[in-house]
Design an enzyme around this catalytic site. Sequence first.
Site, PDB file in Angstrom:
ATOM      1  N   GLU A 273       0.829  -1.191   0.000  1.00 40.25           N
ATOM      2  CA  GLU A 273       0.000   0.000   0.000  1.00 40.25           C
ATOM      3  C   GLU A 273       0.867   1.245   0.000  1.00 40.25           C
ATOM      4  OE1 GLU A 273      -4.355  -0.980   1.721  1.00 40.25           O
ATOM      5  OE2 GLU A 273      -2.806  -0.595   3.188  1.00 40.25           O
TER       6      GLU A 273
ATOM      7  N   CYS B   8       3.626   8.493   0.855  1.00 33.17           N
ATOM      8  CA  CYS B   8       3.949   7.659   2.011  1.00 33.17           C
ATOM      9  C   CYS B   8       4.220   6.250   1.489  1.00 33.17           C
ATOM     10  CB  CYS B   8       2.738   7.703   2.943  1.00 33.17           C
ATOM     11  SG  CYS B   8       2.930   6.761   4.426  1.00 33.17           S
TER      12      CYS B   8
ATOM     13  N   CYS C 167       5.135  -6.237   9.590  1.00 32.78           N
ATOM     14  CA  CYS C 167       6.166  -5.644  10.440  1.00 32.78           C
ATOM     15  C   CYS C 167       6.465  -6.624  11.564  1.00 32.78           C
ATOM     16  CB  CYS C 167       5.655  -4.318  11.014  1.00 32.78           C
ATOM     17  SG  CYS C 167       6.913  -3.370  11.904  1.00 32.78           S
TER      18      CYS C 167
ATOM     19  N   CYS D  18      -0.981   0.294  16.187  1.00 34.36           N
ATOM     20  CA  CYS D  18      -0.724   0.289  14.745  1.00 34.36           C
ATOM     21  C   CYS D  18      -1.347  -0.936  14.078  1.00 34.36           C
ATOM     22  CB  CYS D  18       0.776   0.318  14.502  1.00 34.36           C
ATOM     23  SG  CYS D  18       1.221   0.137  12.769  1.00 34.36           S
TER      24      CYS D  18
ATOM     25  N   ASN E 258      -5.498   7.296  14.400  1.00 37.91           N
ATOM     26  CA  ASN E 258      -6.428   6.805  13.375  1.00 37.91           C
ATOM     27  C   ASN E 258      -6.989   5.466  13.814  1.00 37.91           C
ATOM     28  OD1 ASN E 258      -6.106   8.793  11.229  1.00 37.91           O
ATOM     29  ND2 ASN E 258      -4.001   8.063  11.204  1.00 37.91           N
TER      30      ASN E 258
HETATM   31  N1  SAH Z   1       7.749   1.663  11.348  1.00 40.17           N
HETATM   32  C1  SAH Z   1       8.029   3.050  11.230  1.00 40.17           C
HETATM   33  C2  SAH Z   1       7.374   3.713  10.034  1.00 40.17           C
HETATM   34  C3  SAH Z   1       5.965   3.322   9.697  1.00 40.17           C
HETATM   35  S1  SAH Z   1       4.703   3.840  10.836  1.00 40.17           S
HETATM   36  C4  SAH Z   1       7.669   3.761  12.503  1.00 40.17           C
HETATM   37  O1  SAH Z   1       7.041   3.168  13.359  1.00 40.17           O
HETATM   38  O2  SAH Z   1       8.053   4.921  12.641  1.00 40.17           O
HETATM   39  C5  SAH Z   1       4.524   5.549  10.434  1.00 40.17           C
HETATM   40  C6  SAH Z   1       3.940   6.393  11.564  1.00 40.17           C
HETATM   41  O3  SAH Z   1       2.540   6.125  11.744  1.00 40.17           O
HETATM   42  C7  SAH Z   1       4.610   6.135  12.903  1.00 40.17           C
HETATM   43  O4  SAH Z   1       4.851   7.316  13.609  1.00 40.17           O
HETATM   44  C8  SAH Z   1       3.554   5.320  13.589  1.00 40.17           C
HETATM   45  O5  SAH Z   1       3.741   5.360  14.964  1.00 40.17           O
HETATM   46  C9  SAH Z   1       2.286   5.999  13.128  1.00 40.17           C
HETATM   47  N2  SAH Z   1       1.072   5.231  13.349  1.00 40.17           N
HETATM   48  C10 SAH Z   1       0.939   3.894  13.327  1.00 40.17           C
HETATM   49  N3  SAH Z   1      -0.348   3.548  13.576  1.00 40.17           N
HETATM   50  C11 SAH Z   1      -1.031   4.682  13.740  1.00 40.17           C
HETATM   51  C12 SAH Z   1      -2.414   4.977  13.981  1.00 40.17           C
HETATM   52  N4  SAH Z   1      -3.316   4.012  14.070  1.00 40.17           N
HETATM   53  N5  SAH Z   1      -2.768   6.271  14.094  1.00 40.17           N
HETATM   54  C13 SAH Z   1      -1.859   7.244  13.949  1.00 40.17           C
HETATM   55  N6  SAH Z   1      -0.555   7.042  13.699  1.00 40.17           N
HETATM   56  C14 SAH Z   1      -0.139   5.764  13.596  1.00 40.17           C
HETATM   57 FE1  SF4 Z   2       5.822  -1.470  12.739  1.00 41.21          FE
HETATM   58 FE2  SF4 Z   2       3.579  -0.056  12.985  1.00 41.21          FE
HETATM   59 FE3  SF4 Z   2       5.343  -0.085  14.991  1.00 41.21          FE
HETATM   60 FE4  SF4 Z   2       5.939   1.236  12.719  1.00 41.21          FE
HETATM   61  S1  SF4 Z   2       4.293   1.710  14.155  1.00 41.21           S
HETATM   62  S2  SF4 Z   2       7.260  -0.177  13.863  1.00 41.21           S
HETATM   63  S3  SF4 Z   2       4.927  -0.110  11.202  1.00 41.21           S
HETATM   64  S4  SF4 Z   2       4.182  -1.869  14.230  1.00 41.21           S
END
Ligand code: SAH
Ligand code: SF4
Length: 384
Positions: free
Chosen positions: A112, A126, A133, A140, A319
């Site tokens: 995605e 993005c 992961c 997340c 989110n």
């Molecule tokens: N794994 C990396 C990059 C991908 S996540 C990381 O964790 O930084 C990208 C961003 O989205 C991160 O800051 C993560 O914490 C945030 N994120 C993940 N799930 C989310 C959610 N449900 N609502 C808002 N931000 C979220």
């Molecule tokens: Fe993996 Fe989601 Fe944590 Fe980023 S925020 S490290 S994508 S589990």
Amino acid sequence: MASVTLDLSSASPARPAPVNLSGLTRTELQAALVASGLTPPDKARMRASQLWRWIHHFGVTDFAAMTDVAKDLRSGLAEHFTLARPEVVERQISKDGSRKWLIRTAPGIEIETVYIPDVGRAGALCVSSQVGCTLNCTFCHTGTQPLVRNLTAAEIIAQVQVARDDLEEWPSPREERRLSNVVFMGMGEPLYNLENVAAAIDIIADGEGIAISRRRITVSTSGVVPEIPRAGALTQAMLAISLHATNDELRNTLVPLNKRYPIAELLDAIRAYPGLSNARRVTFEYVMLKGINDSPEEARRLVQLMKGIPAKINLIPFNPWPGAPYECSDWATIERFASILNRGGYASPIRTPRGRDILAACGQLKSESEKVRASVRRAQAPAA
Ligand code: SAH
Ligand code: SF4
């Protein structure tokens, strides 16, 4: 039993699948040209540069379009190689202009990618670095899916190419662009796939091609401390840190990797990140979770933690996704939190929720690959 044997005859032809040149680094491109016998070694550099411009500046997907390449060579290239894009399985456009693509690069590998307008200079893409992961951040959606595999550099680049195709941004515009920034904030932890992420960034930042400068490329990590210096050295990209909590106890729950690399170690690694200055700040991402991490005291603590680090803060309204164990903080709470940060001297934009109608926001990306894999496994399972 013969009756359930898969017929793979069309999937595995006698000749190996042709190499796709559009996902190779310059060095790999040169090597592929030489290995094919189409280009002598002393001409490889020049020839690779010529093809590079067609592939990454003009975005061509057909060798026939390379009008300054001799006809014979064009047909030789077409015999040995391909420039085809992967299949776009799904494309959605949100009311607010966000776009989401589901790209299939291989059986069971569905990626995605999301475009968000009005972020960065003009609009940010993005991109994902892994399918699934290995980390299990509790807020997340991607974290609920096991790692399927790391994406190759070609699969990362394909995300940019597909977006550029759809946004009609070929040839690479010099000034006005819709896709001005790239953020590694899709699925996966980019620092666990650093070689491929770095190779992809080399291609994206190349001035003769897509030409998005490293200052407009951001790598976001949940805090893989030992890889942070190497990420800086290999990519020279901007760094974003998913902090989300100001004490280890809470961060251990939200971002379980914190148990291995606690906040103090993380901050030390950030301080040592090469090239940080007021013009090149690290971004702290902080997801706003109702009643969990959104008190005024935590805002004040956040200001203290960042002392001495050229930083900015990105407050992300949580989110929600189906079955998520959290709720998003109230808007008034988020604003109060932001104003404490502002008084502490930190600009703290609240990321406006985008693309909610198409589930395109960060943390909501969870591909269908899991399901697909399960069905492939079932199909391949020997009949008992
Ligand atoms: N794994 C990396 C990059 C991908 S996540 C990381 O964790 O930084 C990208 C961003 O989205 C991160 O800051 C993560 O914490 C945030 N994120 C993940 N799930 C989310 C959610 N449900 N609502 C808002 N931000 C979220
Ligand atoms: Fe993996 Fe989601 Fe944590 Fe980023 S925020 S490290 S994508 S589990």
